[in-house]
Structure formats: structure tokens, C-alpha cells
Design a protein around this motif. Structure first.
Motif, short mmCIF file in Angstrom:
data_model
loop_
_atom_site.label_atom_id
_atom_site.label_comp_id
_atom_site.label_asym_id
_atom_site.label_seq_id
_atom_site.Cartn_x
_atom_site.Cartn_y
_atom_site.Cartn_z
N LEU A 1 2.41 -7.41 -6.11
CA LEU A 1 1.12 -6.75 -5.92
C LEU A 1 1.17 -6.12 -4.53
CD1 LEU A 1 0.35 -9.75 -7.53
CD2 LEU A 1 -1.58 -8.26 -7.96
N MET A 2 1.23 -4.80 -4.50
CA MET A 2 1.49 -4.10 -3.25
C MET A 2 0.30 -3.22 -2.88
SD MET A 2 4.46 -5.38 -2.78
CE MET A 2 5.35 -4.49 -1.53
N GLY A 3 0.17 -3.00 -1.57
CA GLY A 3 -1.02 -2.33 -1.08
C GLY A 3 -1.04 -0.82 -1.19
N CYS A 4 0.11 -0.17 -1.30
CA CYS A 4 0.09 1.29 -1.34
C CYS A 4 1.21 1.85 -2.22
CB CYS A 4 0.20 1.88 0.07
SG CYS A 4 1.87 1.78 0.75
N VAL A 5 1.00 3.06 -2.67
CA VAL A 5 2.00 3.68 -3.57
C VAL A 5 3.17 4.28 -2.79
CG1 VAL A 5 0.43 4.14 -5.48
CG2 VAL A 5 0.63 5.80 -3.63
N VAL A 6 2.97 4.44 -1.46
CA VAL A 6 4.03 5.08 -0.67
C VAL A 6 5.24 4.14 -0.58
CG1 VAL A 6 4.61 6.10 1.58
CG2 VAL A 6 2.29 6.31 0.67
N ASN A 7 4.96 2.91 -0.17
CA ASN A 7 6.06 1.96 0.00
C ASN A 7 6.10 0.87 -1.05
OD1 ASN A 7 6.86 3.32 2.28
ND2 ASN A 7 5.69 2.01 3.66
N GLY A 8 4.96 0.63 -1.71
CA GLY A 8 4.85 -0.51 -2.62
C GLY A 8 5.96 -0.61 -3.65
N PRO A 9 6.09 0.37 -4.56
CA PRO A 9 7.10 0.22 -5.63
C PRO A 9 8.51 0.08 -5.07
CG PRO A 9 5.56 1.99 -6.14
CD PRO A 9 5.29 1.59 -4.72
N GLY A 10 8.79 0.78 -3.97
CA GLY A 10 10.13 0.69 -3.38
C GLY A 10 10.38 -0.67 -2.78
N GLU A 11 9.39 -1.14 -2.00
CA GLU A 11 9.56 -2.46 -1.36
C GLU A 11 9.65 -3.57 -2.39
OE1 GLU A 11 6.61 -3.22 1.69
OE2 GLU A 11 7.08 -1.36 2.73
N ALA A 12 9.03 -3.32 -3.55
CA ALA A 12 9.04 -4.35 -4.60
C ALA A 12 10.01 -4.00 -5.72
CB ALA A 12 7.62 -4.51 -5.15
N SER B 1 3.49 -10.34 -2.69
CA SER B 1 2.48 -9.33 -2.33
C SER B 1 2.70 -8.95 -0.87
CB SER B 1 1.07 -9.89 -2.54
OG SER B 1 0.90 -11.09 -1.83
N CYS B 2 2.31 -7.74 -0.54
CA CYS B 2 2.55 -7.27 0.83
C CYS B 2 1.46 -7.78 1.77
CB CYS B 2 2.65 -5.74 0.85
SG CYS B 2 1.05 -4.91 0.80
N PRO B 3 1.72 -7.75 3.05
CA PRO B 3 0.73 -8.32 3.99
C PRO B 3 -0.48 -7.40 4.22
CG PRO B 3 2.60 -7.46 5.20
CD PRO B 3 2.94 -7.32 3.75
N THR B 4 -0.46 -6.23 3.65
CA THR B 4 -1.44 -5.14 3.87
C THR B 4 -1.26 -4.53 5.27
OG1 THR B 4 -3.33 -6.35 4.75
CG2 THR B 4 -3.17 -6.21 2.34
N CYS B 5 -1.66 -3.30 5.40
CA CYS B 5 -1.58 -2.62 6.69
C CYS B 5 -2.54 -1.45 6.67
CB CYS B 5 -0.14 -2.15 6.98
SG CYS B 5 0.35 -0.75 5.96
N GLY B 6 -2.44 -0.55 7.62
CA GLY B 6 -3.36 0.58 7.71
C GLY B 6 -3.29 1.51 6.50
N ARG B 7 -2.24 1.44 5.74
CA ARG B 7 -2.13 2.29 4.55
C ARG B 7 -2.91 1.74 3.35
NH1 ARG B 7 2.10 6.02 4.62
NH2 ARG B 7 3.80 5.56 6.06
N THR B 8 -3.28 0.47 3.42
CA THR B 8 -3.91 -0.17 2.25
C THR B 8 -5.31 0.41 2.01
OG1 THR B 8 -2.86 -2.15 3.14
CG2 THR B 8 -4.24 -2.44 1.20
N LYS B 9 -5.53 0.92 0.80
CA LYS B 9 -6.84 1.50 0.47
C LYS B 9 -7.48 0.76 -0.70
CE LYS B 9 -6.57 5.00 3.39
NZ LYS B 9 -6.04 4.24 4.53
FE1 SF4 Z 1 1.46 -1.33 4.06
FE2 SF4 Z 1 2.14 -0.25 1.72
FE3 SF4 Z 1 3.86 -1.93 2.96
FE4 SF4 Z 1 1.63 -2.87 1.87
S1 SF4 Z 1 3.32 -1.89 0.78
S2 SF4 Z 1 2.40 -3.36 3.91
S3 SF4 Z 1 0.19 -1.24 2.21
S4 SF4 Z 1 3.15 0.06 3.70
#
Ligand code: SF4
Length: 358
Positions: free
Chosen positions: A305-316, A269-277
Motif C-alpha cells: 500500500l503505497m502513497g503515490c503513483v510516482v514511486n509507489g509501484p516501482g518501490e513495491a 506500506s510506505c512511510p508517506t511523504c510530501g507526495r502523499t495525497k
Molecule cells: Fe513518498 Fe511515494 Fe515513496 Fe510513499 S511511495 S514515501 S508517497 S515517494
């Protein structure tokens, strides 16, 4: 990478119905904390550990009366190998061997004369019962400690090899060695050194590691560093907590190292950041709880389990399946590809349903 390709070549030793060392899977161990004289309570805990994936269960055998628990466990459905933990009294070791124990943990240098060591060997060898030598930085022999000035890696290895030599004298080589220290750095150094001195399988653990939180971190450092060197054939994560927690912590170490075929579900899971809604922190906690409840944590898959759709699927991208949070909803994705949108309050339920279908 195939983890076995980096593993240290060790002697393969049979322990009950499993093997430790060689190309055998790295065995996860734990130890009961019930009074061994209380057969029912001990049985209950051993079965619980087995059901969580514990490969080898150690019980303390403080006196001759406690030996009776060994056949009781065997006759009441326990299949995991049982290790009897014995301090000093060679007669208990002999009784445990006669009672059908699968492995004995005793330090031959602590049981007195050579004759006693020979008696233990005579009881174990024909029955194919291996012996684990357990050297601990807190209980090093006085003469070795005096020579080295501190429980250094060199001192710990000298002690381990001394105990092993007492068994080797009687042509006994079904030996597993552990060198434990409460300081992960010392434990790593000692085991790296020991790995160059013998081909016995090594049992890894950081002793007195602490609570679930701190103990898991220290164990991940100590055990993890050695496993990533290819060293280690069986592990115990020692925690001041329920023994069952030790199994999960060991699995998590295997998961983190990508030791395939031995680990269960890898939850990232991502650490969450300002993009997390989305309330990702609660979502992850809820998913972990439900995954255990549904009995799916042993599935060898990666769930993100990722915090945002912008980077989530790509990062995971590496994940087999996952969700990425949006506003009041989330995206379900598989292998980085979006599958569908799901309302926030249904995310965990639907993710679990999808995982069960994999
Ligand atoms: Fe922030 Fe989105 Fe990366 Fe989670 S996946 S840390 S919400 S940019």
C-alpha cells in the motif's frame, strides 16, 4: 534464498502430531492465560489460538486438579500439541504424562533428587513425551549465579546444560531448550552460545517483553536476530496482551525475514511523504482490519500500500499486488504493472476482491 539452507542442524523431536527441530517448520507457540481449572474457558482459548495458527499451546498446570483439563481439551476438538508447564512438583509431571500431554516443561534440577528425575523420565520416555528445559535469567540457580556474578550468557548456558545432563543421565534426549531473558541482547548472546554446545532444538523468546507494541519490537530483535542466524526451532512472542496477538507477532517476524511457507500475508506500506495525497495511514489500518475479517491474512503473498503513483509501484515492485494513491483515487498494480484506477472509497474493497482472485 531457501531459509532451510542456513538453519542450524538440530535433533528432530516429535511433539504430539508435529515435529520440532531438524527440517520441521519453525513452530509458533503461545500460552493460555485462563485459569487451567476452568476447563471451558481454557478450551475456548486453546481453540481460538489454534484457529489463529498457533502450532503448540502451553498451559500452566499448577496442581494435580488442573491435570484433568488435559484430557478435556483432547476430547473436545483440540488437535494442537499441548505443553504442560510445571514448576517443581514432579508428581504433576507424571500425572500430565499419564493424562496424555504432548510435552512437559519442567527443569529437572528443580524437582529434587535424581530418583524424582528418573520417575519423570520413566513416565515420559515410553510415551514419547519430550521435555522442555526453560532457563530464565530471573531464576538462575544460586550457585551458578554466584560463580558468574550475573546472569550472563555463559551462566545461562551452564544452567541449561546442567538441567539437560540430569535427563541425559537416564538416556533421555527428547529435549528442547529455551534460554530467555528480558534483555534481547543477553538472550541473543546466550542462544548463540547454546547453539554451539548441543544439537537440541531451541525454543526462542524474550521474556517479560512488555506490551504489544514494545514486546513485539523486543521480540523481533531477539527472535529475529537468532532466526536470521539460522538458530531457532520454535518461538513464542511473549506479550502483555491477548495470547492470540502473540501468534500474529510471530508471523510478522517470519514475514519480515521472508521465512517462506510459514508466514502469511506480508503487508508493506510506505512511510508517506510530501507526495502523499491520500489518507494512507487510515487506508493501511482499514486494509489490515478487513484482511483479518475476510480471513485472507494466511495467504503467502506480499501486498503493498503505497502513497503515490510516482514511486509507489516501482518501490513495491516485489509485491504480488498493491495500490498506489493518487488524488481521490488510486492505482491497482500487480507485480509492478498498473492494472486499473480505483476511486479512493473503493480501494480497500477492490484490493481485497482482487486478492481473493489470486
Ligand atoms: Fe513518498 Fe511515494 Fe515513496 Fe510513499 S511511495 S514515501 S508517497 S515517494
Amino acid at each position: 534464498m531457501d531459509y532451510n539452507s542456513i538453519r542450524r542442524k538440530t535433533r528432530k523431536i516429535r511433539v504430539g502430531n508435529i515435529f520440532i527441530g531438524g527440517d520441521a517448520p519453525i513452530a509458533i507457540q503461545s500460552m493460555t492465560n485462563t485459569d487451567t481449572h476452568d476447563k471451558k474457558a481454557t478450551l475456548e482459548q486453546v481453540l481460538s489460538l489454534e484457529s489463529k495458527g498457533c502450532d503448540v499451546v502451553r498451559i500452566t498446570v499448577p496442581d494435580i486438579d488442573a491435570v484433568e483439563t488435559i484430557p478435556y481439551l483432547k476430547h473436545n476438538g483440540v488437535t494442537a500439541p499441548i505443553v504442560a508447564d510445571i514448576h517443581f512438583d514432579y508428581r504433576i509431571a507424571i500425572k500430565c504424562a499419564e493424562a496424555g500431554v504432548d510435552k512437559i516443561r519442567i527443569n529437572p534440577g528443580n524437582i529434587g533428587s535424581d530418583d524424582r528425575v528418573y520417575e519423570v523420565v520413566k513416565a515420559c520416555k515410553p510415551a514419547g513425551i519430550p521435555i522442555r528445559i526453560g532457563v530464565n535469567s530471573g531464576s538462575l540457580e544460586k550457585d551458578i549465579l554466584a560463580r558468574h556474578g550475573a546472569p550472563t550468557a555463559e551462566a545461562l548456558c551452564e544452567s541449561a546444560m546442567y538441567h539437560a545432563s540430569l535427563l541425559e543421565k537416564y538416556d533421555f534426549n527428547d529435549i528442547v531448550i529455551s534460554i530467555k531473558a528480558s534483555n534481547p541482547y543477553e538472550m541473543i548472546r546466550a542462544n548463540r552460545r547454546l547453539a554451539t554446545l548441543c544439537d537440541y532444538p531451541l525454543h526462542l523468546g524474550v521474556t517479560e517483553a512488555g506490551s504489544k507494541s514494545m514486546g513485539s519490537i523486543k521480540s523481533a530483535i531477539g527472535i529475529g536476530a537468532l532466526l536470521s542466524d539460522g538458530i531457532g526451532d520454535t518461538v513464542r512472542v511473549s506479550l502483555t496482551d491477548k495470547p492470540e496477538e502473540e501468534i500474529e507477532a510471530a508471523r510478522n517476524i517470519f514475514n519480515a525475514l521472508g521465512i517462506k511457507g510459514q508466514s502469511g500475508m506480508d503487508i508493506v506500506s510506505c512511510p508517506t511523504c510530501g507526495r502523499t495525497k491520500i489518507d494512507l495511514i487510515s487506508l493501511v489500518a482499514e486494509f489490515e482490519r478487513r484482511a483479518k475479517e475476510e480471513g485472507i491474512t494466511s495467504m503467502p503473498i506480499k501486498v503493498a500500500l503505497m502513497g503515490c503513483v510516482v514511486n509507489g509501484p516501482g518501490e513495491a515492485r516485489e509485491a504480488d499486488i498493491g495500490i498506489a494513491g493518487g488524488i481521490g483515487e488510486g492505482l491497482l498494480f500487480k507485480k509492478g504493472q498498473t492494472v486499473r484506477k480505483i476511486k479512493e472509497d473503493r480501494l480497500v474493497d477492490e484490493l481485497i476482491e482482487e486478492i481473493k482472485r489470486l
